[in-house]
Design an enzyme around this catalytic site. Structure first.
Site, PDB file in Angstrom:
ATOM      1  N   CYS A  30       0.831  -1.208   0.000  1.00 56.20           N
ATOM      2  CA  CYS A  30       0.000   0.000   0.000  1.00 56.20           C
ATOM      3  C   CYS A  30       0.872   1.269   0.000  1.00 56.20           C
ATOM      4  CB  CYS A  30      -0.989  -0.037   1.167  1.00 56.20           C
ATOM      5  SG  CYS A  30      -2.323   1.154   0.993  1.00 56.20           S
ATOM      6  N   GLU A  35      -1.410  -8.525   5.121  1.00 55.68           N
ATOM      7  CA  GLU A  35      -1.278  -8.661   6.588  1.00 55.68           C
ATOM      8  C   GLU A  35      -2.627  -8.552   7.292  1.00 55.68           C
ATOM      9  OE1 GLU A  35      -0.648  -5.998   4.914  1.00 55.68           O
ATOM     10  OE2 GLU A  35      -1.224  -4.220   6.042  1.00 55.68           O
ATOM     11  N   HIS A  63      -3.786  -5.463   1.144  1.00 52.43           N
ATOM     12  CA  HIS A  63      -3.118  -5.668   2.433  1.00 52.43           C
ATOM     13  C   HIS A  63      -3.124  -7.145   2.828  1.00 52.43           C
ATOM     14  CE1 HIS A  63      -2.532  -1.515   3.928  1.00 52.43           C
ATOM     15  NE2 HIS A  63      -3.534  -1.231   3.123  1.00 52.43           N
TER      16      HIS A  63
END
Lengths: 149, 250
Positions: free
Chosen positions: B95, B204, B202
């Protein structure tokens, strides 16, 4: 000391309805576009300042730089330049000054920097600028300037 | 015991996805250290196997997202990072980290600008692998889903280049549908070495299956797609280590 102004235009940005700038919509066909600008007071090499502007303040892939007082876009009814009042914390300005301060040999001396956002209202509708000023500017922290076509 | 691969996460003012990213890296077997950018040294970068630029809003996204962090990084550690990459190091940008990486010049030339609708987009998206050789996507299926959250995620490149990037295998990941106006629906890009990778979604944020928006998600019993993303990098680094060791002993 010399003053020079740069206006940065995103070449991918498209016109949008003027109502996107307002809290409550208007019945108007005016369109809007935004750019950002930097007014620099400096001494030293103009070419070094231009290089700084291109390298630091502009994205070469998506943006173009227009130099001087003349507006970068045409076809506007008016535009509004909005910047923070002197004394208000302008983080963009602070980060730019900090980066400039870390340069070993910038080739010019940056005496003062004003960051502004320019809102173009495009079209012929006779809509007064006050309505936009009211929604875009906060008199506590902003200064602004309306330029009519 | 074999030393775990070392991941170094650079934290700028405004980086805010570093803890989740470090957690994901540790879950797959990395040693992960989050280090404030002013403390990062050339020596520390040389020790790392993977340098990560996590998501967030570095320096408030002023000028444009990632620009100020890129300038700082370029000025202070540009040369060590280039050397790190030339010596076989891995670099990942997620990002805002992708925006920084993009401007650093370690990925094919392009930029990430405001979404075509002018708004911040926060949602889950379908993704598909666009190349067959990504080290970062090796353990993921051909299509999968991850969350996105960005205002400036629209990939643009000099005229005609996006299609060329796709032909050359630089485009590793694309959106299944057009979500932000990205050319070629590009969501993730890799360099020629395949060791530098940047993506807007994302991973994560989908480490455990419970992170999925659908509680009945029919995937892995424990892990989300993010786990397999980071595991792919981990295993690629371990494999590279072993290959280097074998070559040295031969």
């Amino acid at each position: 000391m010399t003053q020079l102004q740069f206006e940065i235009v995103n070449r991918y940005a498209r016109e949008k309805s003027c109502n996107e700038l307002l809290y409550a919509p208007l019945e108007s066909a005016l369109r809007a576009r935004e750019t950002r600008g930097y007014r620099v007071e400096f001494s030293g090499e103009v070419s070094a300042l231009r290089a700084f502007t291109h390298d630091v303040l502009t994205d070469s892939v998506s943006e173009t730089v227009s130099e001087g007082e003349q507006a970068a876009l045409s076809g506007y009814r008016f535009y509004i330049d909005v910047s923070l009042k002197p004394g208000c914390l302008d983080l963009e300005k602070e980060y730019i000054l900090r980066f400039y301060g870390e340069l070993e040999e910038p080739g010019f001396t940056l005496e003062n920097l004003t960051v502004f956002h320019r809102y173009y209202l495009l079209g012929d509708d006779p809509v007064p600028s006050e309505r936009f000023v009211k929604d875009l500017c906060n008199p506590v922290i902003h200064t602004w300037n309306v330029i009519n076509a | 015991m074999e030393k775990r691969p070392d991941a170094l996460l650079l934290k700028f003012a405004g980086t805010n996805c570093d803890e989740e990213t470090a957690r994901a890296l540790r879950a797959v077997g990395f040693e992960a250290e989050i280090m404030p950018f002013p403390l990062v040294t050339q020596e520390r970068i040389e020790q790392a196997d993977l340098v990560v630029l996590a998501g967030g809003f570095s320096y408030g996204d002023y000028i444009m997202a990632g620009k100020l962090a890129q300038l700082e990084l370029q000025q202070k550690l540009g040369s060590p990072l280039k050397t790190f990459h030339e010596h076989g190091g891995f670099l990942l940008g997620i990002c805002n980290g992708f925006q920084i990486l993009m401007r650093l010049g370690l990925l094919p030339e392009g930029s990430l600008i405001h979404n075509v609708n002018g708004r911040f987009i926060c949602r889950w998206v379908g993704l598909e692998q666009a190349s067959t050789d990504s080290l970062y996507l090796a353990q993921l299926p051909a299509t999968f889903e991850l969350p996105i959250a960005h205002a400036e995620g629209r990939f643009v490149a000099p005229e005609g280049q996006s299609a060329t990037y796709r032909e050359q295998g630089h485009v590793a990941l694309t959106y299944v549908e057009d979500v932000n106006g990205s050319e070629e629906r590009i969501a993730g890009i890799q360099d020629a070495s395949r060791r530098v990778f940047g993506l807007m979604p994302h991973p994560e944020r989908f480490l455990y299956r419970e992170h999925h928006c659908d509680p009945d998600w029919a995937g892995d019993a424990e892990w989300g797609w993010g786990y397999f993303f980071f595991k792919s990098i981990h295993d690629a680094i371990v494999l590279k280590r072993e290959t280097t060791k074998q070559e040295a002993s031969a």
